[in-house]
Design an enzyme around this catalytic site. Sequence first.
Site, PDB file in Angstrom:
ATOM      1  N   GLU A 194       0.821  -1.214   0.000  1.00 56.75           N
ATOM      2  CA  GLU A 194       0.000   0.000   0.000  1.00 56.75           C
ATOM      3  C   GLU A 194       0.848   1.254   0.000  1.00 56.75           C
ATOM      4  O   GLU A 194       0.449   2.290  -0.535  1.00 56.75           O
ATOM      5  CB  GLU A 194      -0.967  -0.008   1.184  1.00 56.75           C
ATOM      6  CG  GLU A 194      -2.075  -1.053   1.082  1.00 56.75           C
ATOM      7  CD  GLU A 194      -1.665  -2.449   1.537  1.00 56.75           C
ATOM      8  OE1 GLU A 194      -0.470  -2.651   1.852  1.00 56.75           O
ATOM      9  OE2 GLU A 194      -2.529  -3.347   1.577  1.00 56.75           O
ATOM     10  N   PHE A 245     -11.606  -7.883  13.703  1.00 58.87           N
ATOM     11  CA  PHE A 245     -10.503  -8.305  12.849  1.00 58.87           C
ATOM     12  C   PHE A 245     -10.138  -7.179  11.878  1.00 58.87           C
ATOM     13  O   PHE A 245     -10.997  -6.629  11.209  1.00 58.87           O
ATOM     14  CB  PHE A 245     -10.893  -9.572  12.077  1.00 58.87           C
ATOM     15  CG  PHE A 245      -9.823 -10.027  11.129  1.00 58.87           C
ATOM     16  CD1 PHE A 245      -8.575 -10.406  11.603  1.00 58.87           C
ATOM     17  CD2 PHE A 245     -10.049 -10.043   9.759  1.00 58.87           C
ATOM     18  CE1 PHE A 245      -7.574 -10.809  10.725  1.00 58.87           C
ATOM     19  CE2 PHE A 245      -9.059 -10.440   8.873  1.00 58.87           C
ATOM     20  CZ  PHE A 245      -7.814 -10.825   9.361  1.00 58.87           C
ATOM     21  N   GLN A 246      -8.874  -6.850  11.829  1.00 57.46           N
ATOM     22  CA  GLN A 246      -8.335  -5.784  10.969  1.00 57.46           C
ATOM     23  C   GLN A 246      -8.993  -4.431  11.227  1.00 57.46           C
ATOM     24  O   GLN A 246      -9.172  -3.623  10.321  1.00 57.46           O
ATOM     25  CB  GLN A 246      -8.424  -6.159   9.491  1.00 57.46           C
ATOM     26  CG  GLN A 246      -7.546  -7.386   9.189  1.00 57.46           C
ATOM     27  CD  GLN A 246      -7.330  -7.629   7.717  1.00 57.46           C
ATOM     28  OE1 GLN A 246      -8.204  -7.369   6.901  1.00 57.46           O
ATOM     29  NE2 GLN A 246      -6.155  -8.138   7.365  1.00 57.46           N
ATOM     30  N   LYS A 255     -17.653  -1.169   5.815  1.00 55.85           N
ATOM     31  CA  LYS A 255     -18.072  -2.139   4.803  1.00 55.85           C
ATOM     32  C   LYS A 255     -19.593  -2.151   4.606  1.00 55.85           C
ATOM     33  O   LYS A 255     -20.080  -2.292   3.485  1.00 55.85           O
ATOM     34  CB  LYS A 255     -17.585  -3.534   5.206  1.00 55.85           C
ATOM     35  CG  LYS A 255     -17.652  -4.531   4.075  1.00 55.85           C
ATOM     36  CD  LYS A 255     -16.915  -5.806   4.446  1.00 55.85           C
ATOM     37  CE  LYS A 255     -16.987  -6.826   3.319  1.00 55.85           C
ATOM     38  NZ  LYS A 255     -16.281  -8.063   3.687  1.00 55.85           N
ATOM     39  N   MET A 301      24.226   8.980   2.610  1.00 55.49           N
ATOM     40  CA  MET A 301      24.036  10.285   3.242  1.00 55.49           C
ATOM     41  C   MET A 301      24.302  10.201   4.751  1.00 55.49           C
ATOM     42  O   MET A 301      24.877  11.121   5.344  1.00 55.49           O
ATOM     43  CB  MET A 301      22.613  10.788   2.971  1.00 55.49           C
ATOM     44  CG  MET A 301      22.360  12.196   3.438  1.00 55.49           C
ATOM     45  SD  MET A 301      23.525  13.351   2.708  1.00 55.49           S
ATOM     46  CE  MET A 301      22.574  13.987   1.344  1.00 55.49           C
TER      47      MET A 301
HETATM   48  C1  LIG Z   1      12.295   5.765   5.397  1.00 50.74           C
HETATM   49  C2  LIG Z   1      13.573   6.407   5.768  1.00 50.74           C
HETATM   50  N1  LIG Z   1      14.382   5.848   6.692  1.00 50.74           N
HETATM   51  C3  LIG Z   1      15.566   6.428   7.009  1.00 50.74           C
HETATM   52  C4  LIG Z   1      15.957   7.596   6.422  1.00 50.74           C
HETATM   53  C5  LIG Z   1      17.277   8.261   6.802  1.00 50.74           C
HETATM   54  N2  LIG Z   1      18.171   8.312   5.626  1.00 50.74           N
HETATM   55  C6  LIG Z   1      18.306   9.400   4.860  1.00 50.74           C
HETATM   56  S1  LIG Z   1      19.336   9.185   3.556  1.00 50.74           S
HETATM   57  C7  LIG Z   1      19.674   7.612   4.042  1.00 50.74           C
HETATM   58  C8  LIG Z   1      20.610   6.764   3.237  1.00 50.74           C
HETATM   59  C9  LIG Z   1      20.091   6.431   1.892  1.00 50.74           C
HETATM   60  O1  LIG Z   1      20.911   5.458   1.296  1.00 50.74           O
HETATM   61  P1  LIG Z   1      20.862   5.215  -0.253  1.00 50.74           P
HETATM   62  O2  LIG Z   1      19.481   5.051  -0.721  1.00 50.74           O
HETATM   63  O3  LIG Z   1      21.817   4.121  -0.602  1.00 50.74           O
HETATM   64  O4  LIG Z   1      21.371   6.596  -0.855  1.00 50.74           O
HETATM   65  P2  LIG Z   1      22.820   7.269  -0.824  1.00 50.74           P
HETATM   66  O5  LIG Z   1      22.806   8.295   0.246  1.00 50.74           O
HETATM   67  O6  LIG Z   1      23.809   6.188  -0.563  1.00 50.74           O
HETATM   68  O7  LIG Z   1      22.962   7.876  -2.176  1.00 50.74           O
HETATM   69  C10 LIG Z   1      18.982   7.287   5.211  1.00 50.74           C
HETATM   70  C11 LIG Z   1      19.077   5.995   5.917  1.00 50.74           C
HETATM   71  C12 LIG Z   1      15.052   8.168   5.488  1.00 50.74           C
HETATM   72  N3  LIG Z   1      15.304   9.330   4.897  1.00 50.74           N
HETATM   73  N4  LIG Z   1      13.907   7.547   5.161  1.00 50.74           N
END
Ligand SMILES: Cc1ncc(C[n+]2csc(CCOP(=O)(O)OP(=O)(O)O)c2C)c(N)n1
Lengths: 86, 547
Positions: free
Chosen positions: B47, B109-110, B159, B460
Site C-alpha cells: 500500500e 478483525f483488521q 463495509k 548520506m
Molecule cells: C524511510 C527512511 N528511513 C531512514 C531515512 C534516513 N536516511 C536518509 S538518507 C539515508 C541513506 C540512503 O541510502 P541510499 O538510498 O543508498 O542513498 P545514498 O545516500 O547512498 O545515495 C537514510 C538511511 C530516510 N530518509 N527515510
Amino acid sequence: MLHHLTVTAQHSPELLERVLRVMRHRGFSVQTMQMNLDSELQQVELQVALESERAIALLTAQLSKLIGVTSVAVSERAVEPKLAVV
Amino acid sequence: MNGAHFVVKALQQQGVKQVFGYPGGAIMPVYDALYDCGVDHLLCRHEQGAAMAAIGYARSTGGVGVCIATSGPGATNLITGLADALLDSVPIVAITGQVASPLIGTDAFQEVDVLGMSLSCTKHSFMVQRAEDLGSVIAQAFEVARSGRPGPVLVDIPKDIQLAAIEHACITHEVSEPNSPELTDITAARELLSQAKKPLLYVGGGVTLAHAEAELRDFLAKTKMPSMTTLKGIGTIAPDQYAFLGMVGMHGTKAANFAVQEADLLVVAGARFDDRVTGKLDEFAVNAKVIHLDIDAAELGKLRKADVAIAADLKQVLPQLAMPLDIDDWQQHTIAMRQEYHWRYDHPGEAIYAPLLLKQLSDMAPKNTVVACDVGQHQMWVAQHIEFDSPRDHLSSSGLGTMGFGVPAAVGAQVARPHDTVIAVSGDGSFMMNVQELGTIKRRKLPVKILLIDNQRLGMVRQWQQLFFEGRYSETILTDNPDFVALAAAFDIPGETIVVKEQVQPALERMLNSKGAYILHVAISEEENVWPLVPPGAANDKMMEEC
Ligand SMILES: Cc1ncc(C[n+]2csc(CCOP(=O)(O)OP(=O)(O)O)c2C)c(N)n1
Ligand SMILES: [Mg+2]
C-alpha cells in the site's frame, strides 16, 4: 504565557481531537477547557486557556485552516460561552 | 446500485481514470465495483507503493492521485505515503475500507482507528457514516485535496456502507474561491520592490501547486530579479534564466547561498523557510526585508517575520508585482557569482563520478523526461546536476525525505505520462525499501528506467558519520547488498552493471533506448560526498567543501 481562545466549529465526532492535536503539536498546553454543543448538535463552541511561550497567532493560523472550524478568536481573559450548555 | 458502485461513480465524476491500490476484506465491495467499471486500477505490491504511485501520478500531471486500501494493515501501510503528500502538499485522495459500523470500537478483525491515525498525516479526513453521504463526502474530499494549499485527504468507508443500497444521491459540493490580495498589501510590496537594491526571488513548490509557472516566468522577465529555488521549486525557473542561481540551502549552490546572505529584499513565492533551506534561521538573509507570498496564511510569519505578507493565489499576486527594477549592479554581481561557482566535473581516476554521470544523463535525456528520485546523496546529486524545464519532471520527496519514494513515484508518473521517458534514480539503500514495486512494473510492462547508484552504503548517513560522528560507521555499510541486476531480472527487467567512467555514455544510451524497463546499476566509490554542505546549525554562507 496564558492565552484564551474561543473556537467555533461544525460538529463532527473527531472535531475535538483534531483541534486538541493541533494545539499540542504546535506547542500549546491546555490549562482549562469547556466545550458546548448547540441544541441541534451542529455547532461546537470551545473555550480554552492555553499556556505557551510561542505567539498565539501561530496557533490561530493553524486552527483556522482546519476544515470545519468556523472562527478562532483570542481574548485577553476568559469569556462567557455563547452557547448554552445542553 | 450499492455504496461501492456509487463510490466508483463519484470517482468517475471527478474525472478519475486511474487508481492505485491493494485489495482486502473490508474494501472488497469497492474492488467488486472496480472489476468492470472502466476505471483503471493498478495493483501495487504494497500500500505504501500505491500511495507513492498516486503521488507520482499527481505530481507529474498536476491532477489528483487516488489510492485504495483495505482496513487495518492496508490503511497503516498507506500512512507514510500520506505523510509524504502532506509535507509536500500533494493532492491525493486515499480511500480505505473499514470494518462494518456495528463492529467499530470492538477490536474487530483488521480494525484500526484509521480516522484517528489520519489526523496528523492528512490535510483532512472523513469517516462516512451514512450511505447517502458518500457522494458529497467524495466530492468534498477532491475539493479539499486540490484547493488552497493542496494535500492528502482520506475517506474511510465502513463495509456496511459500501454494501448499502443507494437509490440516487447527488454528488455536489460547493467550491470556495481563494482570497484576492488586498490592494494596500500590493502597494506596500511594490514600494519595497522599488526601494530594493539587492532583491532576490526565493521560489518554492507553491508556484507549481498554484499553476503559476507562467506568471512567475513573466515576473522574472519583467523584473530581471536574481532568483533561486528550493528542492521542490527546481524546474520552475528555466535553467538558463538570467541571473538564476540554482538551489539554495544545505546542498545548494554557493552562488545562491552567498547571494541570499547579501540580499536586501527576499521575495518568497510559495516557499516556507524550511530548515534545510535556511540553515541557522536567525542568521538567514539577515540584511533582507521579506515579501512573503503564499496561499496558506499559516506559513506567513511562522518562522520568519514578513515585512509584507500576502495570503493569496500566486497566479493573481505575481502579475501585480511584476515591474521593471533598477538593479543593474546587483544583477551583474550575481551573474558573476553564478559564473565563478559553476559546477565542476573534472574528477581524477577511472571510477564513475555520479555528478558527472547525472550531468551526462541530463544532456542526453529526451525533452519532458521525468526523474523520480529516492532519498540520500544521489537525490542531492540529481537536484544539483540534472537540469529540469518543469517541476513536474522532478519528483523528489522533499519535506519528508522518504526513502523508497523513487520507484513507486516513477510507476505513477509512467502510468500518467506513457509517452514520456521516466527514470527512477535510486540508491542501494532506498531501492530495497520498495523493491516489491518491480512487480508492478512487470505487471503493467511499464518502460520505467532505473538508475541505481550503488555506493554500498547508506551514503548520506555515512557522510554525516564521517563528518560529525568521528567516522564511526554505525549500521551504514551495505557490502552485503543483493545482486541488483539479477534481482531485476527476476522481474523480467534487463540491465547491466558499470564500474568505470568510459562505460557511462554507451550504457546511458542503452538504457534510454531500451523499449521496456531497464536497470542500470552503477557502482561508485563509497567515499564520494555531496558538496557543498551547510553543516547543521550553521549559517548558509558557512559551507563546507571538499578538502
Ligand atoms: C524511510 C527512511 N528511513 C531512514 C531515512 C534516513 N536516511 C536518509 S538518507 C539515508 C541513506 C540512503 O541510502 P541510499 O538510498 O543508498 O542513498 P545514498 O545516500 O547512498 O545515495 C537514510 C538511511 C530516510 N530518509 N527515510
Ligand atoms: Mg547508497
